[in-house]
Design an enzyme around this catalytic site. Structure first.
Site, short mmCIF file in Angstrom:
data_model
loop_
_atom_site.label_atom_id
_atom_site.label_comp_id
_atom_site.label_asym_id
_atom_site.label_seq_id
_atom_site.Cartn_x
_atom_site.Cartn_y
_atom_site.Cartn_z
N GLU A 140 0.83 -1.21 0.00
CA GLU A 140 0.00 0.00 0.00
C GLU A 140 0.86 1.26 0.00
O GLU A 140 0.53 2.25 -0.66
CB GLU A 140 -0.94 -0.02 1.21
CG GLU A 140 -2.01 -1.10 1.09
CD GLU A 140 -2.81 -1.28 2.37
OE1 GLU A 140 -4.04 -1.07 2.33
OE2 GLU A 140 -2.21 -1.62 3.40
N GLU A 160 -3.88 -9.51 3.90
CA GLU A 160 -4.63 -9.23 5.12
C GLU A 160 -5.76 -10.22 5.38
O GLU A 160 -6.06 -10.57 6.52
CB GLU A 160 -5.21 -7.80 5.06
CG GLU A 160 -4.19 -6.68 5.17
CD GLU A 160 -3.58 -6.29 3.83
OE1 GLU A 160 -2.86 -5.29 3.79
OE2 GLU A 160 -3.84 -7.00 2.83
#
Length: 286
Positions: A140, A160
């Site tokens: 990210e 995640e």
């Protein structure tokens, strides 16, 4: 910021700016290294430096990175910023220990991860030079940057879902906008990893290099950007970001307004005059 404390090695004007920058830090960053690089020392190389944890993005590292980038954004001698990690890992994700027992009310009430928003608001061009793992928050962070260069052994992913949560600093949003819904869904719903070659094919990465050449290539790119008017570069970045974040109609309107506004700058006059006179422009940043 090691180079900030080696002021004797930097040019006079840069020394002055560096001293001002140092006073803005309560203490010297421990998980970030910094140096001014390039022929004109106008590119900032920021290196994540938490090797034992593969540069996992703990709160301290995130805060130091944010503070460093904010200071560099205000430094007129810096024309572009390169963010990198080690050859083994750009950043292998967030620090799970810090999140393991985080209560819901503290996550919401404390606006957990909000510090990353300030990184997205940096006006100077951000270039990610990615080697090794760029997973979870590390992926990210790379996607927050304006341009991503990757080493041929770089690995991207959003794992995640495999630990019972979802991306929290833009992964689900930026993958979708860059690579499309299908690719984003596959990456976010499975936690699978993607190599550098495929990342380039889907648009996550601009160029791929042998690992040892990734950072030097990113620095050269930074130098090329820094050779242009810093004011016009900032305006151009704003226009591209509007294309990324809004509809085509709104993006076209914003682009046209920004284009018109360049004619109020001295650098537009200088750039066109230099082109007509067949000479290099001398930018004022005005």
């Amino acid at each position: 910021l090691q180079a900030m404390f080696k002021l004797a090695s930097l040019a006079g004007p840069v020394r002055a700016v560096s001293r001002v920058s140092m006073r803005c830090f309560a203490a010297a960053p421990e998980m970030i290294k910094f140096e001014l690089v390039g022929e004109k020392k106008n590119v900032a190389l920021v290196t994540l430096n938490r090797p034992k944890a593969l540069n996992a993005l703990c709160n301290q590292l995130a805060s130091e990175l944010r503070d460093t980038l904010v200071q560099l954004d205000q430094n007129e001698s810096v024309g572009a910023i390169v963010i990198t990690g080690s050859e083994r890992a750009f950043a292998a994700g967030a620090d799970i220990k810090e999140m393991l027992d985080l209560p819901f009310d503290e996550a919401v009430g404390g606006n957990f991860l909000e510090k990353w928003t300030e990184i997205c608001e940096i006006k100077k061009p951000l270039i990610a030079a990615v080697n090794g793992f760029a997973l979870g928050g590390g992926c990210e962070l790379a996607l927050m940057c304006d341009i991503v260069y990757a080493g041929d052994k770089a690995v991207f992913g959003q794992p995640e879902v495999n630990i019972g949560t979802i991306p929290g600093i833009g992964g689900s949003q930026r993958w979708t906008r860059i690579a499309g819904k299908s690719v984003a869904m596959e990456m976010c719903l499975t936690g699978e990893r993607m190599g550098a070659k495929e990342a380039k094919e889907v648009g996550i990465v601009s160029k791929v290099f042998p690992a040892a050449e990734t950072v030097p290539a990113a620095i050269k790119l930074g130098e090329k950007i820094a050779a242009n008017s810093p004011l016009i570069v900032q305006m151009c970045k704003e226009a591209v970001n509007h294309a990324y974040e809004t509809t085509l109609r709104e993006g076209l309107n914003v682009e046209r307004r920004i284009f018109h506004s360049t004619f109020a700058t001295k650098d537009q006059k200088e750039g066109m005059a230099a082109f007509f006179e067949k000479r290099k422009p001398v930018w004022k940043g005005e």
